[in-house]
Design a protein around this motif. Structure first.
Motif, short mmCIF file in Angstrom:
data_model
loop_
_atom_site.label_atom_id
_atom_site.label_comp_id
_atom_site.label_asym_id
_atom_site.label_seq_id
_atom_site.Cartn_x
_atom_site.Cartn_y
_atom_site.Cartn_z
N THR A 127 37.23 35.02 -19.86
CA THR A 127 38.08 34.24 -18.82
C THR A 127 36.97 33.58 -17.96
O THR A 127 36.03 34.27 -17.81
N VAL A 128 37.16 32.29 -17.92
CA VAL A 128 36.27 31.56 -16.96
C VAL A 128 36.21 32.08 -15.35
O VAL A 128 37.20 32.19 -14.78
N LYS A 129 35.16 32.61 -14.89
CA LYS A 129 35.04 32.98 -13.66
C LYS A 129 34.92 31.70 -12.69
O LYS A 129 35.70 31.73 -11.66
N TRP A 130 33.94 31.01 -12.78
CA TRP A 130 33.88 29.48 -12.18
C TRP A 130 33.16 28.60 -12.84
O TRP A 130 32.45 28.94 -13.91
N PHE A 131 33.39 27.34 -12.63
CA PHE A 131 32.59 26.12 -13.39
C PHE A 131 32.59 25.32 -12.26
O PHE A 131 33.86 24.81 -11.93
N ASN A 132 31.40 24.62 -12.08
CA ASN A 132 31.30 23.56 -11.33
C ASN A 132 31.04 22.37 -12.36
O ASN A 132 30.21 22.25 -13.04
N VAL A 133 32.08 21.35 -12.07
CA VAL A 133 32.08 20.23 -13.08
C VAL A 133 31.07 19.30 -12.56
O VAL A 133 30.19 18.78 -13.56
N LYS A 134 30.53 19.02 -11.35
CA LYS A 134 29.30 18.20 -10.91
C LYS A 134 28.04 18.84 -11.42
O LYS A 134 27.25 17.76 -12.04
N SER A 135 27.86 19.82 -11.45
CA SER A 135 26.32 20.54 -12.07
C SER A 135 26.53 20.64 -13.43
O SER A 135 25.64 20.74 -14.16
N GLY A 136 27.85 20.93 -14.10
CA GLY A 136 27.96 21.19 -15.52
C GLY A 136 27.66 22.49 -16.12
O GLY A 136 27.52 22.78 -17.00
N TYR A 137 27.94 23.48 -15.09
CA TYR A 137 27.73 24.83 -15.69
C TYR A 137 28.39 25.88 -14.64
O TYR A 137 29.11 25.47 -13.93
N GLY A 138 28.69 26.86 -15.32
CA GLY A 138 29.44 27.95 -14.65
C GLY A 138 29.16 29.45 -15.45
O GLY A 138 28.23 29.76 -16.17
N PHE A 139 30.17 30.33 -14.99
CA PHE A 139 30.26 31.83 -15.83
C PHE A 139 31.61 32.10 -16.65
O PHE A 139 32.56 31.78 -15.88
N ILE A 140 31.48 32.77 -17.58
CA ILE A 140 32.56 33.28 -18.25
C ILE A 140 32.55 34.80 -18.11
O ILE A 140 31.29 35.47 -18.49
N ASN A 141 33.54 35.60 -17.95
CA ASN A 141 33.65 37.20 -17.77
C ASN A 141 34.19 37.42 -19.01
O ASN A 141 35.31 37.44 -19.50
N ARG A 142 33.26 38.18 -19.95
CA ARG A 142 33.82 38.65 -21.18
C ARG A 142 34.93 39.85 -20.99
O ARG A 142 34.83 40.34 -20.00
N ASN A 143 35.81 39.63 -22.09
CA ASN A 143 36.91 40.57 -21.83
C ASN A 143 36.62 41.96 -22.44
O ASN A 143 37.14 42.95 -21.91
N ASP A 144 35.49 42.14 -23.23
CA ASP A 144 35.04 43.32 -23.79
C ASP A 144 34.44 44.14 -23.17
O ASP A 144 34.38 45.34 -22.81
N THR A 145 33.21 43.56 -22.49
CA THR A 145 32.19 44.12 -21.77
C THR A 145 32.33 44.03 -20.29
O THR A 145 31.45 44.63 -19.43
N LYS A 146 32.95 43.18 -19.81
CA LYS A 146 33.25 42.68 -18.57
C LYS A 146 31.91 42.23 -17.88
O LYS A 146 31.78 42.34 -16.81
N GLU A 147 31.03 41.79 -18.72
CA GLU A 147 29.75 41.06 -18.38
C GLU A 147 30.00 39.58 -18.03
O GLU A 147 30.74 38.70 -18.84
N ASP A 148 29.24 38.97 -17.24
CA ASP A 148 29.24 37.45 -16.90
C ASP A 148 28.41 36.86 -18.02
O ASP A 148 27.17 37.42 -18.16
N VAL A 149 28.66 35.74 -18.35
CA VAL A 149 27.76 34.90 -19.34
C VAL A 149 27.77 33.48 -18.99
O VAL A 149 28.66 32.98 -18.60
N PHE A 150 26.50 32.79 -19.00
CA PHE A 150 26.29 31.54 -18.60
C PHE A 150 26.98 30.90 -19.51
O PHE A 150 26.96 30.89 -20.62
#
Length: 139
Positions: free
Chosen positions: A16-39
């Motif tokens: 699930t997308v945690k947050w994404f900044n459109v202007k900067s072009g990046y964000g973080f996704i929270n993995r469903n299996d390990t609950k770890e944030d991925v760039f």
């Protein structure tokens, strides 16, 4: 330029997308299996919403991606929607402009500053300019 392949850690990971900044072009996704944030960078999105002008993912959106080892930690690669569908995209991302065909009306004359229809100072509603008097004799 040599493109360095990154080591793939996991394939078809859902998150699930945690947050994404459109202007900067990046964000973080929270993995469903390990609950770890991925760039996630906007260049990793391969199935973008066809109506959006820029690649983006919306906050809270469910996505599917591959996890690769980046320079500073894990990164998302090949980001798509669930089942390989297109992502919805951020509501803040600009929509593509509608392609509309403008009707072509040729200008009367040459356009900017060229020969053609008189503009200010020419013969118009107020008559000729003062230096070009109306009745001049043959010279």
């Amino acid at each position: 330029k040599t493109v360095k392949q990154k080591q793939v850690i996991a394939e078809k990971v859902s998150g699930t997308v945690k947050w994404f900044n459109v202007k900067s072009g990046y964000g973080f996704i929270n993995r469903n299996d390990t609950k770890e944030d991925v760039f996630v960078h906007q260049t990793a999105i391969i199935r973008n919403n066809p109506r959006k002008a820029v690649r983006s993912v919306g906050d809270g959106e469910a996505v599917e991606f591959a996890v690769v080892a980046g320079e500073k930690g894990y990164e998302a690669a090949r980001v798509t929607g669930p089942g390989g569908e297109s992502v919805k995209g951020s509501p803040y991302a600009a929509d593509k402009r509608r392609s509309y065909h403008r009707q072509y009306y040729p200008r009367q004359g040459g356009g900017r500053g060229g020969e053609g229809a008189p503009r200010r100072g020419g013969v118009g509603r107020r008559g000729p300019p003062p230096n070009q008097g109306g009745a001049q004799g043959d010279e």
